[in-house]
Design a protein around this motif. Sequence first.
Motif, PDB file in Angstrom:
ATOM      1  N   UNK A 113       0.832  -1.210   0.000  1.00 47.20           N
ATOM      2  CA  UNK A 113       0.000   0.000   0.000  1.00 47.20           C
ATOM      3  C   UNK A 113       0.864   1.257   0.000  1.00 47.20           C
ATOM      4  N   UNK A 114       1.965   1.229   0.725  1.00 50.52           N
ATOM      5  CA  UNK A 114       2.846   2.404   0.767  1.00 50.52           C
ATOM      6  C   UNK A 114       3.409   2.700  -0.622  1.00 50.52           C
ATOM      7  N   UNK A 115       3.754   1.653  -1.358  1.00 55.68           N
ATOM      8  CA  UNK A 115       4.270   1.830  -2.720  1.00 55.68           C
ATOM      9  C   UNK A 115       3.171   2.345  -3.645  1.00 55.68           C
ATOM     10  N   UNK A 116       1.992   1.734  -3.539  1.00 59.19           N
ATOM     11  CA  UNK A 116       0.867   2.136  -4.391  1.00 59.19           C
ATOM     12  C   UNK A 116       0.474   3.580  -4.098  1.00 59.19           C
ATOM     13  N   UNK A 157      -3.800 -12.309  -9.619  1.00 53.63           N
ATOM     14  CA  UNK A 157      -3.901 -12.158  -8.162  1.00 53.63           C
ATOM     15  C   UNK A 157      -3.162 -10.903  -7.698  1.00 53.63           C
ATOM     16  N   UNK A 158      -1.976 -10.681  -8.267  1.00 50.87           N
ATOM     17  CA  UNK A 158      -1.175  -9.503  -7.889  1.00 50.87           C
ATOM     18  C   UNK A 158      -1.849  -8.216  -8.361  1.00 50.87           C
ATOM     19  N   UNK A 159      -2.432  -8.270  -9.551  1.00 50.81           N
ATOM     20  CA  UNK A 159      -3.148  -7.108 -10.075  1.00 50.81           C
ATOM     21  C   UNK A 159      -4.315  -6.750  -9.158  1.00 50.81           C
ATOM     22  N   UNK A 160      -5.019  -7.776  -8.696  1.00 52.34           N
ATOM     23  CA  UNK A 160      -6.181  -7.530  -7.826  1.00 52.34           C
ATOM     24  C   UNK A 160      -5.771  -6.870  -6.515  1.00 52.34           C
ATOM     25  N   UNK A 161      -4.599  -7.252  -6.005  1.00 55.05           N
ATOM     26  CA  UNK A 161      -4.119  -6.627  -4.773  1.00 55.05           C
ATOM     27  C   UNK A 161      -4.021  -5.110  -4.965  1.00 55.05           C
ATOM     28  N   UNK A 162      -3.483  -4.688  -6.098  1.00 56.48           N
ATOM     29  CA  UNK A 162      -3.311  -3.261  -6.353  1.00 56.48           C
ATOM     30  C   UNK A 162      -4.642  -2.599  -6.698  1.00 56.48           C
ATOM     31  N   UNK A 163      -5.488  -3.305  -7.444  1.00 58.07           N
ATOM     32  CA  UNK A 163      -6.819  -2.761  -7.749  1.00 58.07           C
ATOM     33  C   UNK A 163      -7.616  -2.544  -6.471  1.00 58.07           C
ATOM     34  N   UNK A 164      -7.491  -3.465  -5.522  1.00 56.31           N
ATOM     35  CA  UNK A 164      -8.201  -3.334  -4.254  1.00 56.31           C
ATOM     36  C   UNK A 164      -7.698  -2.145  -3.437  1.00 56.31           C
ATOM     37  N   UNK A 166      -7.323   0.607  -4.865  1.00 58.15           N
ATOM     38  CA  UNK A 166      -7.901   1.698  -5.664  1.00 58.15           C
ATOM     39  C   UNK A 166      -6.889   2.308  -6.627  1.00 58.15           C
ATOM     40  N   UNK A 167      -6.152   1.427  -7.343  1.00 57.13           N
ATOM     41  CA  UNK A 167      -5.210   1.920  -8.349  1.00 57.13           C
ATOM     42  C   UNK A 167      -5.236   0.997  -9.557  1.00 57.13           C
ATOM     43  N   UNK A 168      -5.391   1.592 -10.745  1.00 61.47           N
ATOM     44  CA  UNK A 168      -5.437   0.768 -11.957  1.00 61.47           C
ATOM     45  C   UNK A 168      -4.531   1.311 -13.062  1.00 61.47           C
ATOM     46  N   UNK A 169      -3.540   2.088 -12.662  1.00 65.10           N
ATOM     47  CA  UNK A 169      -2.543   2.590 -13.613  1.00 65.10           C
ATOM     48  C   UNK A 169      -1.458   1.508 -13.735  1.00 65.10           C
ATOM     49  N   UNK A 170      -1.797   0.445 -14.455  1.00 69.50           N
ATOM     50  CA  UNK A 170      -1.005  -0.782 -14.407  1.00 69.50           C
ATOM     51  C   UNK A 170      -0.605  -1.299 -15.778  1.00 69.50           C
ATOM     52  N   UNK A 171       0.556  -1.939 -15.815  1.00 67.76           N
ATOM     53  CA  UNK A 171       1.036  -2.723 -16.951  1.00 67.76           C
ATOM     54  C   UNK A 171       1.356  -4.105 -16.404  1.00 67.76           C
TER      55      UNK A 171
END
Length: 351
Positions: A113-116, A157-164, A166-171
């Motif tokens: 979360x700190x990174x996100x 699974x890793x993508x969902x962690x970041x989506x949860x 509240x971030x979707x600026x992802x590759x």
Amino acid sequence: MIRENTKEIHIGNRIIGGKNPVLIQSMCNTRTEDIESTVAQIKALEIAGCEIIRLAVPTMEAAQAFTEIKKQIRIPLVADIHFDYRLAIAAIEHGADKIRINPGNIGSIDRIKAVVDKAKEYDIPIRVGVNSGSLEKNLLEKYGGVTAEGIVESALDKVKIIEDLDYDNLVISIKSSDVLMCVRSHELIAEKTGYPLHVGITESGTVLSGNIKSSIGLGIILNEGIGNTIRVSLTGDPLEEIYSAKLILKTLGLKKGGIEVVSCPTCGRTKINLIELANKVETMVQDIDLDIKVAVMGCAVNGPGEAKGADIGIAGGNGEGLLIKKGKIIKKVPEEQLLETLRYELLNWKE
């Protein structure tokens, strides 16, 4: 044909996804802390055609070096992070245009979360990277070993962690040294997500074996319209990665520009050192920005005919050679002048 239904992601002054072209990237093999050497390599890679560059960040000094490196380069700078979330935060604060992490090795959800949160603050994308060698034990047990299905499930699974968070600026990147497993993984994940994909065959090997494996794997994946940015991973000079990536994209019709060199395989009629000549031509044209085909032929008997499909070419004879344009012989020159004659024509190119 690129699949155009992927999300657009901004990486510094570049965009991947959507209708944007496939971008070429590489990774420096210098110590990031050595700013002078790192900048020199980035500039050489940029001249060769690199459009995004990634740096290892194993120390806080490396993360802090981003500030000065960013001042001296023009292409987006990506921080490659493993294990220590503090390095990711520092790299972002010092100018990284994107970070590459595997949330599975960053640690607790609080650290992720700190990174996100920091990426969100600076509005930079996160590349979620999963390799076949880092597959979790439960997925190995579920699928009976490393499989395409397991790689995809791990990545999502890793993508969902970041989506949860509240971030979707992802590759997303999912890599394997097994070419066909890598192909299948990309086919599966392209059906399940709209995020842009960073494509490559990881640990592909030396310049010879790595080029063969990467050409096959990337060729299949890209030809299916999958992939938004690529890296040809080679054990060698990073410049070789750029040359190979450009040729793969040009061969598939996904990139224009750059000279394509074709040459014959030699035979008993060859009277000149064609192998050496062809290699010199291929090296020579790297810095010439023309979108044409150059032929290098070994014999003056069949050379003009074989070179008809090229814009310009040279064909060797016995101590001399021919300069050919569009299948027509333009002039005859001594063998030792062939290379320079060709270079002059290219530097003064007119249709």
